[in-house]
Motif scaffolding. Structure first.
Motif, short mmCIF file in Angstrom:
data_model
loop_
_atom_site.label_atom_id
_atom_site.label_comp_id
_atom_site.label_asym_id
_atom_site.label_seq_id
_atom_site.Cartn_x
_atom_site.Cartn_y
_atom_site.Cartn_z
N THR A 80 -7.76 -2.55 -42.03
CA THR A 80 -9.22 -2.54 -42.19
C THR A 80 -9.90 -3.19 -40.99
OG1 THR A 80 -9.08 -4.59 -43.49
CG2 THR A 80 -9.15 -2.52 -44.70
N MET A 81 -9.22 -4.12 -40.34
CA MET A 81 -9.77 -4.69 -39.11
C MET A 81 -9.97 -3.60 -38.07
SD MET A 81 -10.83 -6.89 -37.00
CE MET A 81 -10.53 -8.56 -37.53
N GLU A 82 -9.01 -2.69 -37.97
CA GLU A 82 -9.14 -1.59 -37.01
C GLU A 82 -10.33 -0.70 -37.36
OE1 GLU A 82 -7.39 -1.63 -34.23
OE2 GLU A 82 -6.65 -3.50 -35.12
N ALA A 83 -10.59 -0.52 -38.67
CA ALA A 83 -11.75 0.28 -39.08
C ALA A 83 -13.05 -0.40 -38.68
CB ALA A 83 -11.71 0.52 -40.59
N ILE A 84 -13.09 -1.73 -38.80
CA ILE A 84 -14.28 -2.49 -38.41
C ILE A 84 -14.52 -2.35 -36.91
CG2 ILE A 84 -15.20 -4.82 -38.15
CD1 ILE A 84 -13.83 -5.55 -40.78
N ILE A 85 -13.47 -2.53 -36.11
CA ILE A 85 -13.58 -2.43 -34.66
C ILE A 85 -14.06 -1.03 -34.27
CG2 ILE A 85 -12.32 -2.49 -32.48
CD1 ILE A 85 -12.82 -5.25 -33.72
N ALA A 86 -13.50 -0.01 -34.91
CA ALA A 86 -13.90 1.37 -34.61
C ALA A 86 -15.36 1.62 -34.92
CB ALA A 86 -13.02 2.35 -35.40
N ALA A 87 -15.85 1.02 -36.01
CA ALA A 87 -17.26 1.20 -36.38
C ALA A 87 -18.18 0.58 -35.34
CB ALA A 87 -17.52 0.58 -37.75
N TYR A 88 -17.84 -0.61 -34.86
CA TYR A 88 -18.67 -1.26 -33.84
C TYR A 88 -18.59 -0.51 -32.50
CZ TYR A 88 -18.99 -5.23 -37.06
OH TYR A 88 -19.24 -6.04 -38.15
N LYS A 89 -17.40 -0.03 -32.16
CA LYS A 89 -17.25 0.66 -30.88
C LYS A 89 -17.93 2.03 -30.90
CE LYS A 89 -14.18 0.24 -27.97
NZ LYS A 89 -12.98 0.36 -27.10
N ALA A 90 -18.07 2.61 -32.08
CA ALA A 90 -18.81 3.88 -32.18
C ALA A 90 -20.26 3.65 -31.79
CB ALA A 90 -18.71 4.44 -33.59
N LYS A 91 -20.78 2.47 -32.10
CA LYS A 91 -22.16 2.15 -31.74
C LYS A 91 -22.24 1.67 -30.29
CE LYS A 91 -26.44 1.32 -31.87
NZ LYS A 91 -27.31 2.48 -31.59
N ALA A 92 -21.27 0.91 -29.85
CA ALA A 92 -21.27 0.33 -28.50
C ALA A 92 -19.97 0.71 -27.79
CB ALA A 92 -21.43 -1.18 -28.57
N PRO A 93 -19.84 1.96 -27.33
CA PRO A 93 -18.57 2.41 -26.74
C PRO A 93 -18.16 1.64 -25.48
CG PRO A 93 -20.32 4.03 -26.38
CD PRO A 93 -20.85 3.03 -27.36
N ASP A 94 -19.12 1.03 -24.79
CA ASP A 94 -18.80 0.32 -23.55
C ASP A 94 -18.47 -1.16 -23.77
OD1 ASP A 94 -19.27 2.64 -22.10
OD2 ASP A 94 -21.41 2.20 -21.87
N ILE A 95 -18.48 -1.61 -25.01
CA ILE A 95 -18.23 -3.02 -25.28
C ILE A 95 -16.78 -3.37 -24.94
CG2 ILE A 95 -17.47 -2.74 -27.68
CD1 ILE A 95 -19.18 -5.18 -28.39
N ASP A 96 -16.56 -4.57 -24.42
CA ASP A 96 -15.22 -5.03 -24.12
C ASP A 96 -14.48 -5.32 -25.42
OD1 ASP A 96 -13.40 -7.71 -23.60
OD2 ASP A 96 -13.31 -6.27 -21.95
N GLU A 97 -13.39 -4.59 -25.65
CA GLU A 97 -12.72 -4.68 -26.96
C GLU A 97 -12.09 -6.05 -27.18
OE1 GLU A 97 -9.21 -2.46 -29.51
OE2 GLU A 97 -10.46 -1.27 -28.13
N VAL A 98 -11.54 -6.63 -26.15
CA VAL A 98 -10.94 -7.96 -26.30
C VAL A 98 -12.00 -8.97 -26.72
CG1 VAL A 98 -9.77 -9.85 -25.10
CG2 VAL A 98 -9.10 -7.47 -24.64
N GLU A 99 -13.17 -8.92 -26.07
CA GLU A 99 -14.25 -9.84 -26.43
C GLU A 99 -14.78 -9.55 -27.82
OE1 GLU A 99 -17.29 -12.81 -25.96
OE2 GLU A 99 -15.24 -12.46 -25.30
N LEU A 100 -14.86 -8.27 -28.17
CA LEU A 100 -15.33 -7.90 -29.51
C LEU A 100 -14.41 -8.48 -30.57
CD1 LEU A 100 -17.14 -6.30 -31.46
CD2 LEU A 100 -15.68 -4.30 -31.02
#
Length: 384
Positions: A154-174
């Motif tokens: 479910t953590m991966e689902a959360i990260i995917a939802a945020y990255k769908a809104k902000a595709p350029d966000i740094d994933e490590v920082e997110l």
């Protein structure tokens, strides 16, 4: 001149109320057909304790004409993650005509939901909070390993939802921000890409309406919590030297009749006696508040399939937040599995009980017989 349609209002009790500070869910349409705008207000918890994704999607579908702009306004502490993900996807399917608006707070699952909108506008003094998924669980070691795996997924689902809104966000920082339970100001949310625009500020206290529930979280901002303890603002119509109004005369018989009638209308006649005890018929205001609280408590107990507890909780004068905490403990203590929920427990919640597997005497007896060279088949139904 534009005509404003009456809002469609829902709550678990089925009572129709106007959209005010503590109203948790409403839909409305405004403007003529050519200039119509649909607004959805999600002001409260997401999931079984508030507005479910199923109700949200079905009501939106019934009202949406497929072409008009849709504004989804959020003021929510969060709730069930999967319902939040479903709302996220429903808003995403609307495409460019959907705007998410954070009026005061989009926390936890609500932050996931609002990020499904094509454009997110956050009020200047509003906040967006992101954190790890959290759940209650009960069982043996293997059960807990499975729960941990589900939480990772479910953590991966959360990260995917945020990255769908902000595709350029740094994933490590997110991921770091999510793990740290981060409360983002309007400017910080825009800087990360989770919001697109800072809108006009609103008075957070006036529209929050979810008081002590914020104390579930570990890092809720101190200035936000401090607002919960502020005394009510003075009535501007009363001058400092004006004499205080005389206390109203209480008609106990009238208030008792009100409780009886309102309980009968709401289908909670079993709560008449607990309400008489908890309100002491002190005033009409206290009785009205008690009736509202009793209906909410009853709805929570019914949703948890523990309706027999509603009278006890009403007589004790417990509010909805306290009842939720106790019901969660009851559900966990029953050992009937777990659910992913992004809302955290109150600080004074009792620790969840971990239940061991119960012994199975027939199996034990069969094992003993087998070890002694006997015939375990014949031991079926026999107690040692």
């Amino acid at each position: 001149m534009s005509k404003r349609a009456q809002p469609r209002i829902y709550n678990r009790a089925g009572q129709r109320v106007q959209v005010k500070d503590k109203t948790w869910y409403a839909l409305q349409a405004s403007g003529e057909a050519a200039e119509r705008v649909f607004e959805v207000f999600v002001y409260g918890e997401i999931g079984a304790w508030g507005i479910t994704a199923n109700q949200f999607v079905q009501d939106l579908r019934a009202m949406d004409d497929g072409v008009s702009p849709v504004i989804a306004a959020f003021n929510s502490i969060g709730g069930d993650l999967f319902d939040g993900l479903a709302m996220h996807n429903a808003l995403s399917r609307l495409g460019e005509r959907c705007t998410g608006r954070i009026d005061a707070l989009a926390a936890s699952a609500a932050s996931v939901a609002v990020c499904g909108a094509h454009k997110v506008v956050i009020a200047a003094n509003a906040m967006l909070m992101i954190h790890n998924p959290w759940t209650y669980a009960a069982g043996d070691a293997e059960d807990f390993r499975k729960v941990a795996d589900v939480l990772d997924q479910t953590m991966e689902a959360i990260i995917a939802a945020y990255k769908a809104k902000a595709p350029d966000i740094d994933e490590v920082e997110l991921r770091r921000l999510v793990a740290a339970e981060t409360w983002l100001t309007a400017n910080e949310a825009v800087a990360l890409g989770l919001a697109d625009e800072v809108g006009d500020g609103v008075k957070v206290k006036a529209c929050l309406g979810q008081g002590g529930v914020l104390q579930r979280y570990q890092h809720a901002p101190a200035d936000l919590l401090a607002q919960l303890d502020e005394p009510p603002e003075p009535d501007p119509e009363l001058e400092p030297d004006d004499p205080l109004p005389a206390p109203p005369v209480v008609d106990s018989a009238k208030l008792a009749l009100m409780i009886t009638q309102r309980c009968a209308e709401a289908g909670i006649s079993n709560l008449v006696a607990p309400l008489l005890s908890s309100t002491q018929l002190e005033s009409e205001e206290i009785v009205q508040a008690g009736l509202t609280r009793a209906k909410a408590v009853n709805d929570l107990c019914v949703a948890a399939r523990l309706p027999e507890l509603s009278a006890e909780y009403v007589e004790a004068g417990l509010d909805a937040a306290a009842v939720r905490a106790r019901l969660f403990d009851k559900i966990v203590g029953s050992g009937k599995g777990f659910e992913i929920d992004n809302s955290l427990p109150l600080d004074n919640d009792p620790a969840p009980k971990v239940l061991a597997k119960q012994p199975d005497p027939p199996s034990i007896w069969a094992a003993r017989q087998a070890a002694q060279g006997g015939h375990p088949q014949s031991a079926k139904g026999v107690r040692p």
